[in-house]
Scaffold this motif. Structure first.
Motif, PDB file in Angstrom:
ATOM      1  N   SER A 160      34.774  40.972  36.852  1.00 14.99           N
ATOM      2  CA  SER A 160      35.620  40.118  37.503  1.00 14.99           C
ATOM      3  C   SER A 160      35.777  38.649  37.101  1.00 14.99           C
ATOM      4  O   SER A 160      36.919  38.287  38.115  1.00 14.99           O
ATOM      5  CB  SER A 160      35.180  40.265  39.655  1.00 14.99           C
ATOM      6  N   ASP A 161      35.038  38.147  36.637  1.00 15.40           N
ATOM      7  CA  ASP A 161      35.659  36.754  36.459  1.00 15.40           C
ATOM      8  C   ASP A 161      36.385  37.234  34.607  1.00 15.40           C
ATOM      9  O   ASP A 161      35.646  37.512  33.835  1.00 15.40           O
ATOM     10  CB  ASP A 161      34.179  35.831  36.065  1.00 15.40           C
ATOM     11  N   HIS A 162      37.410  36.587  34.587  1.00 16.05           N
ATOM     12  CA  HIS A 162      38.064  37.067  32.708  1.00 16.05           C
ATOM     13  C   HIS A 162      38.542  35.341  31.478  1.00 16.05           C
ATOM     14  O   HIS A 162      39.460  35.489  32.116  1.00 16.05           O
ATOM     15  CB  HIS A 162      39.511  37.140  33.792  1.00 16.05           C
ATOM     16  N   ALA A 170      38.251  44.669  32.420  1.00 19.49           N
ATOM     17  CA  ALA A 170      37.402  44.390  33.432  1.00 19.49           C
ATOM     18  C   ALA A 170      37.755  44.956  34.823  1.00 19.49           C
ATOM     19  O   ALA A 170      39.444  45.665  34.923  1.00 19.49           O
ATOM     20  CB  ALA A 170      38.240  43.169  33.485  1.00 19.49           C
ATOM     21  N   THR A 171      37.680  44.247  35.787  1.00 20.10           N
ATOM     22  CA  THR A 171      38.404  44.473  37.903  1.00 20.10           C
ATOM     23  C   THR A 171      39.058  43.567  38.162  1.00 20.10           C
ATOM     24  O   THR A 171      39.115  41.978  37.049  1.00 20.10           O
ATOM     25  CB  THR A 171      37.063  44.191  38.060  1.00 20.10           C
ATOM     26  N   GLY A 172      40.095  44.310  38.174  1.00 25.55           N
ATOM     27  CA  GLY A 172      41.576  42.574  38.970  1.00 25.55           C
ATOM     28  C   GLY A 172      42.844  43.719  39.406  1.00 25.55           C
ATOM     29  O   GLY A 172      42.535  45.212  39.363  1.00 25.55           O
ATOM     30  N   THR A 173      43.947  43.116  39.466  1.00 26.40           N
ATOM     31  CA  THR A 173      45.228  43.865  40.150  1.00 26.40           C
ATOM     32  C   THR A 173      45.797  43.501  39.321  1.00 26.40           C
ATOM     33  O   THR A 173      46.648  42.015  39.252  1.00 26.40           O
ATOM     34  CB  THR A 173      45.009  43.527  41.983  1.00 26.40           C
ATOM     35  N   ASP A 183      44.887  48.722  41.458  1.00 23.58           N
ATOM     36  CA  ASP A 183      43.470  47.728  41.439  1.00 23.58           C
ATOM     37  C   ASP A 183      42.849  49.011  40.213  1.00 23.58           C
ATOM     38  O   ASP A 183      42.576  49.865  40.300  1.00 23.58           O
ATOM     39  CB  ASP A 183      43.290  47.574  42.358  1.00 23.58           C
ATOM     40  N   ASN A 185      38.652  48.348  38.847  1.00 22.06           N
ATOM     41  CA  ASN A 185      37.563  48.640  39.297  1.00 22.06           C
ATOM     42  C   ASN A 185      36.199  48.501  37.948  1.00 22.06           C
ATOM     43  O   ASN A 185      35.575  49.717  38.227  1.00 22.06           O
ATOM     44  CB  ASN A 185      37.558  49.335  40.441  1.00 22.06           C
ATOM     45  N   GLU A 187      34.254  48.018  34.848  1.00 19.54           N
ATOM     46  CA  GLU A 187      33.448  46.898  33.950  1.00 19.54           C
ATOM     47  C   GLU A 187      32.459  47.593  32.811  1.00 19.54           C
ATOM     48  O   GLU A 187      32.076  48.457  32.639  1.00 19.54           O
ATOM     49  CB  GLU A 187      32.588  45.901  34.231  1.00 19.54           C
TER      50      GLU A 187
END
Length: 374
Positions: A160-162, A170-173, A183, A185, A187
């Protein structure tokens, strides 16, 4: 902060087992300061201002070695964020065999770089050039043969840290409009990477041929489910009397878990504090030509770098990047002067990689990156 401390701790994992009373005699602390000028044809703001000139980054590097044990790290500071590019310990077991652990380079694709320019190639934005992760690796050289293997446990900064240095699933929107978004989700974790290469020398001609493969887990923490990734590449580097030629064929497949809310033909990726979409499956073709010229004051390299993403979905469009430029080295000063011509390329007039493009136009950017190394 926890990830940074974890990375530094892993980088030192080999030291307690092998250090003795020898005094370090190879300490080297350095770094760089860089600024950047750009003129973007696709940006009205850039054209109105006759381009932009601003701070690019400050980096700090650290290298040290005790007999056969060494450590190396680089930390970078950009506008608004900072991150660890790499940080690892290594052990030269003998002259042919090396082990390392920490935030290490993934042994995948062309050895070193698949480009010559400041912008890199499109491989970089998909996680296949100058990419790093937290894990352990080994390299064994036997004559012309070099075998490199690595187990990458996680991305340097997780899902979640890009701030990862190169593209990472990665996780993000992704915002679609004021009322809709997607969204992701995922990793990357538990990834095995291998590269086999051979260096052949005939007179002034040096040829490096090789192949790479990568297989890993894509974990969806929200659903508690797994996907996987399988990528492979064949690559070639040739150098003769200052002339260089690179080429690579790369096939990738980010097969994420489909929760019914995403288009599985797209994948979310993070890097350099950004988050974007790319085609989840496709091919990347690379072809670069260069000429290095040495003078009494330094050297410069002329180059043309070409890379193209071909998605495996018919309704998506290719992403194409061609870079013509020159890099100049003069003492501690290093300069890139680049001209980019791009179609459907993230941050070069486009907003994704290998997806449907808004138009069929070529976008252009002139860029000068100035670096002072200390």
């Amino acid at each position: 902060m926890k990830k940074q401390l974890l990375s530094l701790a892993i980088a030192g994992v080999l030291l307690p087992a092998f250090m003795n009373s020898a005094v370090a005699d190879n300490l080297n602390i350095g770094g760089s300061v860089r600024a950047n000028y750009s003129y973007s044809q696709y940006s009205d703001t850039s054209k109105d201002k006759l381009g932009d000139f601003d701070f690019n980054l400050v980096s700090v590097t650290f290298k040290d070695k005790w007999n056969d044990i060494g450590v190396a790290a680089e930390y970078r500071f950009y506008k608004g964020y900072d991150f660890l590019k790499y940080g690892y310990a290594y052990w030269d077991v003998n002259k042919d065999f090396t082990l390392n652990a920490g935030v290490i380079s993934k042994p995948f694709g062309n050895k070193g770089y698949a480009s010559h320019s400041w912008w890199y190639s499109l491989n970089y934005y998909l996680g296949f050039e100058d990419d790093y992760g937290v894990g352990i690796g080994a390299a064994y050289k036997n004559g012309a043969s070099l075998t490199e293997l690595a187990f990458i446990k996680d991305a340097a900064y997780g899902g979640s840290d890009h701030r990862d240095f190169a593209g990472t699933v990665a996780t993000g929107t992704i915002k679609i409009d004021d009322t809709h978004s997607t969204d992701y989700n995922n990793e990357e974790t538990n990834t095995l990477v291998g590269r086999q290469s051979y260096t052949l020398e005939t007179g002034d001609l040096t040829t490096v041929i090789g192949a790479s493969v990568e297989y890993g887990q894509l974990y969806n923490a929200t659903a508690g489910e797994n996907g996987d990734t399988l990528n492979y590449a064949v690559h070639l580097d040739m150098n003769y009397d200052g002339w260089g030629f690179q080429t690579q064929y790369l096939a990738y497949d980010y097969d994420q878990y489909d929760d019914g809310k995403i288009d599985p033909n797209k994948i979310g990726m993070g890097m350099l504090n950004g988050f974007y979409e790319a085609a989840s499956k496709g091919k990347v073709l690379t072809a670069n030509l260069s000429k290095k010229i040495t003078t009494s004051w330094g050297n410069y390299t002329l180059y043309n770098d070409f890379s193209m993403i071909q998605p495996d979905v018919d309704q998506f469009d290719d992403s194409v990047l061609n870079t013509t430029g020159v890099s100049i080295s003069y003492g501690p000063v290093f300069v890139y002067v680049d001209y980019y011509a791009a179609k459907n390329v993230l941050w070069l007039g486009g907003n994704s990689l290998g997806l449907t493009q808004a138009n069929d136009d070529w976008e252009h950017r002139f860029n000068v990156n100035l670096a002072y190394y200390f």
